[in-house]
Design a protein around this motif. Structure first.
Motif, PDB file in Angstrom:
ATOM      1  N   ILE A  22      22.343   0.352  57.336  1.00  0.00           N
ATOM      2  CA  ILE A  22      23.266  -0.802  57.277  1.00  0.00           C
ATOM      3  C   ILE A  22      22.295  -1.977  57.881  1.00  0.00           C
ATOM      4  CG2 ILE A  22      25.032  -2.266  58.542  1.00  0.00           C
ATOM      5  CD1 ILE A  22      26.582   0.589  58.636  1.00  0.00           C
ATOM      6  N   ASN A  23      22.008  -2.978  56.965  1.00  0.00           N
ATOM      7  CA  ASN A  23      20.955  -3.922  57.248  1.00  0.00           C
ATOM      8  C   ASN A  23      19.640  -3.211  57.707  1.00  0.00           C
ATOM      9  OD1 ASN A  23      20.217  -6.675  57.387  1.00  0.00           O
ATOM     10  ND2 ASN A  23      20.771  -6.806  59.403  1.00  0.00           N
ATOM     11  N   GLY A  24      19.245  -2.552  56.962  1.00  0.00           N
ATOM     12  CA  GLY A  24      17.876  -1.793  57.011  1.00  0.00           C
ATOM     13  C   GLY A  24      18.045  -0.491  58.255  1.00  0.00           C
ATOM     14  N   TRP A  25      19.000  -0.664  58.919  1.00  0.00           N
ATOM     15  CA  TRP A  25      18.870   0.456  60.193  1.00  0.00           C
ATOM     16  C   TRP A  25      19.599   1.713  59.842  1.00  0.00           C
ATOM     17  CZ3 TRP A  25      16.324  -0.065  64.506  1.00  0.00           C
ATOM     18  CH2 TRP A  25      16.054  -1.308  65.017  1.00  0.00           C
ATOM     19  N   PRO A  26      18.931   2.787  59.627  1.00  0.00           N
ATOM     20  CA  PRO A  26      19.373   4.185  59.564  1.00  0.00           C
ATOM     21  C   PRO A  26      20.474   4.570  60.490  1.00  0.00           C
ATOM     22  CG  PRO A  26      17.122   4.460  59.263  1.00  0.00           C
ATOM     23  CD  PRO A  26      17.365   2.966  60.253  1.00  0.00           C
ATOM     24  N   VAL A  27      21.593   4.997  60.110  1.00  0.00           N
ATOM     25  CA  VAL A  27      22.859   5.296  60.879  1.00  0.00           C
ATOM     26  C   VAL A  27      23.198   6.842  60.876  1.00  0.00           C
ATOM     27  CG1 VAL A  27      24.009   2.974  60.629  1.00  0.00           C
ATOM     28  CG2 VAL A  27      24.254   4.844  58.976  1.00  0.00           C
ATOM     29  N   TYR A  28      23.615   7.186  61.700  1.00  0.00           N
ATOM     30  CA  TYR A  28      23.826   8.758  62.283  1.00  0.00           C
ATOM     31  C   TYR A  28      25.299   8.697  62.783  1.00  0.00           C
ATOM     32  CZ  TYR A  28      18.656   8.240  62.655  1.00  0.00           C
ATOM     33  OH  TYR A  28      17.416   7.927  62.175  1.00  0.00           O
ATOM     34  N   THR A  29      25.749  10.000  62.716  1.00  0.00           N
ATOM     35  CA  THR A  29      26.818  10.521  63.519  1.00  0.00           C
ATOM     36  C   THR A  29      26.270  11.190  64.958  1.00  0.00           C
ATOM     37  OG1 THR A  29      27.110  12.623  62.318  1.00  0.00           O
ATOM     38  CG2 THR A  29      28.507  10.930  61.653  1.00  0.00           C
ATOM     39  N   TYR A  30      27.218  11.322  65.852  1.00  0.00           N
ATOM     40  CA  TYR A  30      26.685  12.195  67.042  1.00  0.00           C
ATOM     41  C   TYR A  30      27.476  13.525  67.161  1.00  0.00           C
ATOM     42  CZ  TYR A  30      25.782  12.671  72.005  1.00  0.00           C
ATOM     43  OH  TYR A  30      25.444  13.142  73.424  1.00  0.00           O
ATOM     44  N   SER A  31      26.855  14.728  67.301  1.00  0.00           N
ATOM     45  CA  SER A  31      27.445  15.969  67.212  1.00  0.00           C
ATOM     46  C   SER A  31      28.293  16.207  68.492  1.00  0.00           C
ATOM     47  CB  SER A  31      26.383  17.071  67.083  1.00  0.00           C
ATOM     48  OG  SER A  31      25.487  17.205  68.314  1.00  0.00           O
ATOM     49  N   MET A  32      28.332  15.364  69.439  1.00  0.00           N
ATOM     50  CA  MET A  32      29.089  15.425  70.572  1.00  0.00           C
ATOM     51  C   MET A  32      30.275  14.625  70.606  1.00  0.00           C
ATOM     52  SD  MET A  32      27.304  17.723  72.445  1.00  0.00           S
ATOM     53  CE  MET A  32      28.238  17.754  73.745  1.00  0.00           C
ATOM     54  N   ASP A  33      30.520  14.063  69.444  1.00  0.00           N
ATOM     55  CA  ASP A  33      31.752  13.162  69.138  1.00  0.00           C
ATOM     56  C   ASP A  33      32.676  14.272  68.355  1.00  0.00           C
ATOM     57  OD1 ASP A  33      30.984  10.794  70.213  1.00  0.00           O
ATOM     58  OD2 ASP A  33      30.643   9.928  68.232  1.00  0.00           O
ATOM     59  N   THR A  34      33.726  14.772  68.937  1.00  0.00           N
ATOM     60  CA  THR A  34      34.323  15.911  68.438  1.00  0.00           C
ATOM     61  C   THR A  34      35.650  15.375  67.610  1.00  0.00           C
ATOM     62  OG1 THR A  34      35.620  16.112  70.329  1.00  0.00           O
ATOM     63  CG2 THR A  34      33.535  17.533  70.125  1.00  0.00           C
ATOM     64  N   LYS A  35      35.970  14.282  67.655  1.00  0.00           N
ATOM     65  CA  LYS A  35      37.167  13.733  66.825  1.00  0.00           C
ATOM     66  C   LYS A  35      36.953  12.459  66.483  1.00  0.00           C
ATOM     67  CE  LYS A  35      40.042  12.755  71.140  1.00  0.00           C
ATOM     68  NZ  LYS A  35      39.027  12.621  71.977  1.00  0.00           N
ATOM     69  N   ALA A  36      37.570  11.749  65.674  1.00  0.00           N
ATOM     70  CA  ALA A  36      37.882  10.606  65.144  1.00  0.00           C
ATOM     71  C   ALA A  36      37.999   9.810  66.371  1.00  0.00           C
ATOM     72  CB  ALA A  36      38.875  10.218  64.007  1.00  0.00           C
ATOM     73  N   GLY A  37      37.152   8.588  66.735  1.00  0.00           N
ATOM     74  CA  GLY A  37      37.526   7.719  67.697  1.00  0.00           C
ATOM     75  C   GLY A  37      36.696   7.750  68.787  1.00  0.00           C
ATOM     76  N   ASP A  38      35.866   9.092  69.005  1.00  0.00           N
ATOM     77  CA  ASP A  38      34.957   9.280  70.107  1.00  0.00           C
ATOM     78  C   ASP A  38      33.740   8.341  70.080  1.00  0.00           C
ATOM     79  OD1 ASP A  38      36.598  11.234  71.133  1.00  0.00           O
ATOM     80  OD2 ASP A  38      35.035  12.819  70.351  1.00  0.00           O
ATOM     81  N   THR A  39      33.280   7.816  71.024  1.00  0.00           N
ATOM     82  CA  THR A  39      32.173   7.026  71.079  1.00  0.00           C
ATOM     83  C   THR A  39      31.175   7.559  72.237  1.00  0.00           C
ATOM     84  OG1 THR A  39      33.130   5.402  72.598  1.00  0.00           O
ATOM     85  CG2 THR A  39      33.325   4.977  70.311  1.00  0.00           C
ATOM     86  N   ASN A  40      31.114   9.016  72.293  1.00  0.00           N
ATOM     87  CA  ASN A  40      30.210   9.604  73.305  1.00  0.00           C
ATOM     88  C   ASN A  40      28.845   9.188  73.314  1.00  0.00           C
ATOM     89  OD1 ASN A  40      32.448  10.972  74.308  1.00  0.00           O
ATOM     90  ND2 ASN A  40      32.382  12.377  72.771  1.00  0.00           N
ATOM     91  N   GLY A  41      28.367   8.644  72.127  1.00  0.00           N
ATOM     92  CA  GLY A  41      26.818   8.353  71.657  1.00  0.00           C
ATOM     93  C   GLY A  41      26.643   7.238  72.139  1.00  0.00           C
ATOM     94  N   GLN A  42      27.416   6.295  72.516  1.00  0.00           N
ATOM     95  CA  GLN A  42      27.054   4.811  73.179  1.00  0.00           C
ATOM     96  C   GLN A  42      26.451   4.769  74.127  1.00  0.00           C
ATOM     97  OE1 GLN A  42      27.362   2.044  71.507  1.00  0.00           O
ATOM     98  NE2 GLN A  42      27.386   0.401  73.113  1.00  0.00           N
ATOM     99  N   GLY A  43      25.153   4.199  74.131  1.00  0.00           N
ATOM    100  CA  GLY A  43      24.319   4.230  75.343  1.00  0.00           C
ATOM    101  C   GLY A  43      23.483   5.368  75.594  1.00  0.00           C
ATOM    102  N   VAL A  44      23.420   6.439  74.869  1.00  0.00           N
ATOM    103  CA  VAL A  44      22.708   7.593  75.235  1.00  0.00           C
ATOM    104  C   VAL A  44      21.305   7.147  75.176  1.00  0.00           C
ATOM    105  CG1 VAL A  44      22.084   9.909  74.585  1.00  0.00           C
ATOM    106  CG2 VAL A  44      24.612   9.179  74.525  1.00  0.00           C
ATOM    107  N   MET A  45      20.779   7.522  76.359  1.00  0.00           N
ATOM    108  CA  MET A  45      19.133   7.395  76.570  1.00  0.00           C
ATOM    109  C   MET A  45      18.661   5.875  76.552  1.00  0.00           C
ATOM    110  SD  MET A  45      18.167  10.538  77.052  1.00  0.00           S
ATOM    111  CE  MET A  45      16.558  10.432  77.076  1.00  0.00           C
ATOM    112  N   GLY A  46      19.757   4.986  76.569  1.00  0.00           N
ATOM    113  CA  GLY A  46      19.221   3.644  76.286  1.00  0.00           C
ATOM    114  C   GLY A  46      18.725   3.292  75.083  1.00  0.00           C
ATOM    115  N   THR A  47      19.032   4.323  73.942  1.00  0.00           N
ATOM    116  CA  THR A  47      18.544   4.062  72.777  1.00  0.00           C
ATOM    117  C   THR A  47      19.323   4.213  71.378  1.00  0.00           C
ATOM    118  OG1 THR A  47      17.594   6.381  72.490  1.00  0.00           O
ATOM    119  CG2 THR A  47      16.082   4.672  73.335  1.00  0.00           C
TER     120      THR A  47
END
Length: 182
Positions: A130-155
């Protein structure tokens, strides 16, 4: 019964150690990330978006973010590059943060179709950008709506419809990455 308790404890310890190693492989810097889920009720989807492979939702804490067809949050990684598009999440990182498969622009809602692209990911498959940035899901998000990856490791950040980083923190009261040492 004591065997079951010890086995469960051992399994949890092995999982936590593996998770720590996987997260360490993603970034050498330390940081803290928000780590809990936003309740599904805090997200709203525009009409007809459920049929789209990729679409936007309004998250109560993060604003408008992009999700896949199953409603799982898509994230961007600060160590990747957008110009030229390149993915730098490999090995254990790629296991914890699976690449979002490329999709056609016609199956995307809420994102300018000119911003949708793909890059050959580290596994050789086409990865959504999206606008050049590769995108990913996060395996610790276990259901729709989870945002557990937000801010992880500051990256790691939920991606906005313009490819930017979502501002804010994960929508729950839990912090510190779920107690896995990151």
């Amino acid at each position: 019964m004591a065997f079951t308790t010890r086995r469960g404890t051992a399994t949890a310890a092995v999982f936590a150690a593996g998770l720590f190693l996987a997260v360490s492989a993603c970034s050498s810097s330390s940081g803290s990330g928000s780590s809990s889920s936003s309740p599904s009720s805090s997200m709203s989807t525009s009409a007809g978006a459920s049929a789209a492979a990729v679409h936007t939702v309004k998250d109560a804490s993060l604003g408008t973010i992009v999700v896949n067809g199953k409603g799982f949050t898509l994230y961007r990684f600060d160590k990747d590059s957008a110009s030229p598009p390149a993915s730098h999440c490999t090995g254990a990182c790629a296991t914890l943060w699976p690449a979002a498969p490329a999709t056609t622009a016609s199956s995307v809602q809420g994102v300018d179709h000119k911003l949708i692209g793909s890059v050959t990911g580290t596994n050789g498959a086409k990865q959504l950008t999206i606008n050049g940035w590769p995108v990913y899901t996060y395996s610790m998000d276990t259901k729709a709506g989870d945002t557990n990856g937000q801010g992880v490791m500051g990256t790691w950040f939920a991606v906005t419809p313009t490819g930017g980083k979502a501002a804010g923190t994960s929508g729950s009261s839990s912090s510190s990455g779920g107690g896995y040492g990151y």
